[in-house]
Design an enzyme around this catalytic site. Structure first.
Site, PDB file in Angstrom:
ATOM      1  N   TYR A  97     -74.502  -2.288  62.310  1.00  0.00           N
ATOM      2  CA  TYR A  97     -75.215  -3.186  64.161  1.00  0.00           C
ATOM      3  C   TYR A  97     -74.644  -2.044  64.848  1.00  0.00           C
ATOM      4  CZ  TYR A  97     -72.509  -5.790  60.865  1.00  0.00           C
ATOM      5  OH  TYR A  97     -72.601  -7.223  59.349  1.00  0.00           O
ATOM      6  N   GLU A 108     -67.257  -9.939  63.771  1.00  0.00           N
ATOM      7  CA  GLU A 108     -65.679  -9.939  63.136  1.00  0.00           C
ATOM      8  C   GLU A 108     -66.613  -8.431  61.675  1.00  0.00           C
ATOM      9  OE1 GLU A 108     -66.073 -12.761  63.681  1.00  0.00           O
ATOM     10  OE2 GLU A 108     -65.349 -12.923  65.741  1.00  0.00           O
ATOM     11  N   ASN A 163     -65.455  -1.146  57.195  1.00  0.00           N
ATOM     12  CA  ASN A 163     -66.755  -1.246  56.412  1.00  0.00           C
ATOM     13  C   ASN A 163     -68.074  -0.480  57.304  1.00  0.00           C
ATOM     14  OD1 ASN A 163     -69.242  -2.049  55.189  1.00  0.00           O
ATOM     15  ND2 ASN A 163     -68.673  -4.318  55.868  1.00  0.00           N
TER      16      ASN A 163
HETATM   17  C1  LIG Z   1     -74.093  -4.043  54.836  1.00  0.00           C
HETATM   18  C2  LIG Z   1     -75.147  -3.837  54.595  1.00  0.00           C
HETATM   19  C3  LIG Z   1     -75.912  -5.884  55.254  1.00  0.00           C
HETATM   20  C4  LIG Z   1     -75.869  -3.155  55.334  1.00  0.00           C
HETATM   21  O1  LIG Z   1     -77.756  -4.135  54.794  1.00  0.00           O
HETATM   22  P1  LIG Z   1     -78.286  -2.657  54.192  1.00  0.00           P
HETATM   23  O2  LIG Z   1     -79.886  -3.582  53.155  1.00  0.00           O
HETATM   24  O3  LIG Z   1     -78.231  -1.561  52.860  1.00  0.00           O
HETATM   25  O4  LIG Z   1     -79.268  -2.124  55.237  1.00  0.00           O
HETATM   26  P2  LIG Z   1     -80.068  -0.615  55.498  1.00  0.00           P
HETATM   27  O5  LIG Z   1     -80.989  -0.319  54.026  1.00  0.00           O
HETATM   28  O6  LIG Z   1     -80.837  -1.549  56.588  1.00  0.00           O
HETATM   29  O7  LIG Z   1     -79.895   0.284  56.432  1.00  0.00           O
HETATM   30  C5  LIG Z   1     -78.355   0.731  55.574  1.00  0.00           C
HETATM   31  C6  LIG Z   1     -78.883   2.260  55.248  1.00  0.00           C
HETATM   32  O8  LIG Z   1     -80.151   2.023  54.874  1.00  0.00           O
HETATM   33  C7  LIG Z   1     -81.372   3.014  55.372  1.00  0.00           C
HETATM   34  N1  LIG Z   1     -81.949   2.630  55.419  1.00  0.00           N
HETATM   35  C8  LIG Z   1     -82.546   1.976  56.267  1.00  0.00           C
HETATM   36  N2  LIG Z   1     -84.155   1.417  55.634  1.00  0.00           N
HETATM   37  C9  LIG Z   1     -83.912   2.997  54.485  1.00  0.00           C
HETATM   38  C10 LIG Z   1     -85.081   2.803  53.497  1.00  0.00           C
HETATM   39  N3  LIG Z   1     -85.979   1.758  53.949  1.00  0.00           N
HETATM   40  N4  LIG Z   1     -84.831   3.851  52.510  1.00  0.00           N
HETATM   41  C11 LIG Z   1     -84.260   4.234  52.286  1.00  0.00           C
HETATM   42  N5  LIG Z   1     -83.038   4.066  53.800  1.00  0.00           N
HETATM   43  C12 LIG Z   1     -82.998   2.769  54.080  1.00  0.00           C
HETATM   44  C13 LIG Z   1     -80.362   2.700  56.916  1.00  0.00           C
HETATM   45  O9  LIG Z   1     -80.887   3.975  57.097  1.00  0.00           O
HETATM   46  C14 LIG Z   1     -79.038   2.961  56.463  1.00  0.00           C
HETATM   47  O10 LIG Z   1     -78.219   4.066  56.530  1.00  0.00           O
HETATM   48  P3  LIG Z   1     -76.418   4.501  56.442  1.00  0.00           P
HETATM   49  O11 LIG Z   1     -76.464   4.026  55.297  1.00  0.00           O
HETATM   50  O12 LIG Z   1     -76.849   6.008  57.392  1.00  0.00           O
HETATM   51  O13 LIG Z   1     -76.734   3.898  58.275  1.00  0.00           O
HETATM   52  C15 LIG Z   1     -75.082  -3.693  53.331  1.00  0.00           C
HETATM   53  O14 LIG Z   1     -74.401  -2.819  53.045  1.00  0.00           O
HETATM   54  C16 LIG Z   1     -74.036  -4.975  52.607  1.00  0.00           C
HETATM   55  O15 LIG Z   1     -74.383  -6.202  51.977  1.00  0.00           O
HETATM   56  N6  LIG Z   1     -72.676  -4.796  52.769  1.00  0.00           N
HETATM   57  C17 LIG Z   1     -72.271  -6.122  51.770  1.00  0.00           C
HETATM   58  C18 LIG Z   1     -71.210  -6.998  52.143  1.00  0.00           C
HETATM   59  C19 LIG Z   1     -70.991  -6.759  53.980  1.00  0.00           C
HETATM   60  O16 LIG Z   1     -70.368  -5.893  54.420  1.00  0.00           O
HETATM   61  N7  LIG Z   1     -71.401  -7.643  54.522  1.00  0.00           N
HETATM   62  C20 LIG Z   1     -71.589  -7.376  56.214  1.00  0.00           C
HETATM   63  C21 LIG Z   1     -69.717  -7.986  56.321  1.00  0.00           C
HETATM   64  S1  LIG Z   1     -69.745  -7.757  58.575  1.00  0.00           S
END
Ligand SMILES: CC(C)(COP(=O)(O)OP(=O)(O)OC[C@H]1O[C@@H](n2cnc3c(N)ncnc32)[C@H](O)[C@@H]1OP(=O)(O)O)[C@@H](O)C(=O)NCCC(=O)NCCS
Length: 162
Positions: free
Chosen positions: A127, A115, A120
């Site tokens: 996902y 969920e 978000n």
């Molecule tokens: C959702 C969450 C877990 C994603 O984690 P993250 O480490 O930022 O995810 P990723 O880096 O794998 O991907 C996010 C973005 O970074 C980009 N990215 C991935 N690798 C990258 C890299 N090496 N350099 C720069 N950007 C990159 C991705 O393309 C993605 O871009 P988008 O925003 O256009 O989709 C994070 O935002 C978070 O912790 N949020 C708060 C808690 C939360 O909401 N959890 C989910 C509850 S259901």
């Protein structure tokens, strides 16, 4: 701050099973990131359960993110995925999801569900990139603000017919 493609000098991300010693770092990230944070006791309760996957993402030995999933009947339920705010956008979330699916696929016939708050968009994008599709809505799911949850689903690996 914190977002941006890692340079060649950036140490690689490691994903491994969460250990009790990681939990205080995990709780610090959780408290700073979630409106309804999991407690230390909740994380500790998941550790070592044969029906759970608990992972941390590390860079240079520092815990930057984590994922918890649990197996109920025929599905893996992804309960918590989080990356420290200043380490987002560097692929840790994607790496955690890839490792969870790789471990979960040892039970090849199982699917995955989760969920996520409808607002978000960063999480929903992650996902979707990992093969999850929207399968429904749970209105009023989140107790802090009454927000609806999007229910997402991903199939497991196909069963080996050999
Ligand atoms: C959702 C969450 C877990 C994603 O984690 P993250 O480490 O930022 O995810 P990723 O880096 O794998 O991907 C996010 C973005 O970074 C980009 N990215 C991935 N690798 C990258 C890299 N090496 N350099 C720069 N950007 C990159 C991705 O393309 C993605 O871009 P988008 O925003 O256009 O989709 C994070 O935002 C978070 O912790 N949020 C708060 C808690 C939360 O909401 N959890 C989910 C509850 S259901």
């Amino acid at each position: 701050m914190g977002r941006g493609r890692p340079t060649e000098a950036t140490p690689p991300t490691t994903i491994r099973a969460m250990r009790p010693g990681d939990v205080r770092h995990v709780v610090a990230i959780e408290s700073a990131s979630s409106a309804v944070p999991w407690t230390r006791a909740m994380f500790l309760a998941e550790l070592g359960r044969p029906t759970s996957i608990e992972l941390v993402a590390l860079r240079a030995s520092k815990v930057l993110g984590y994922l918890i999933a649990t197996r109920h009947a025929d599905v893996w339920h992804i309960l918590n995925v989080c990356v420290a705010e200043d380490a987002r956008g560097q692929g840790h979330g994607a790496a955690l999801m890839d490792e969870a699916v790789s471990r979960g696929d040892r039970y090849a016939h199982l699917g995955y569900t989760l969920e996520v708050r409808v607002s978000n968009s960063a999480a929903v994008r992650l996902y979707r990139r990992k093969g999850f599709v929207e399968r429904g809505l749970r209105p009023g799911y989140y107790s802090d603000n009454g927000e609806a949850a999007l229910i997402m689903w991903r199939s497991g690996a196909p069963e080996d017919e050999s």
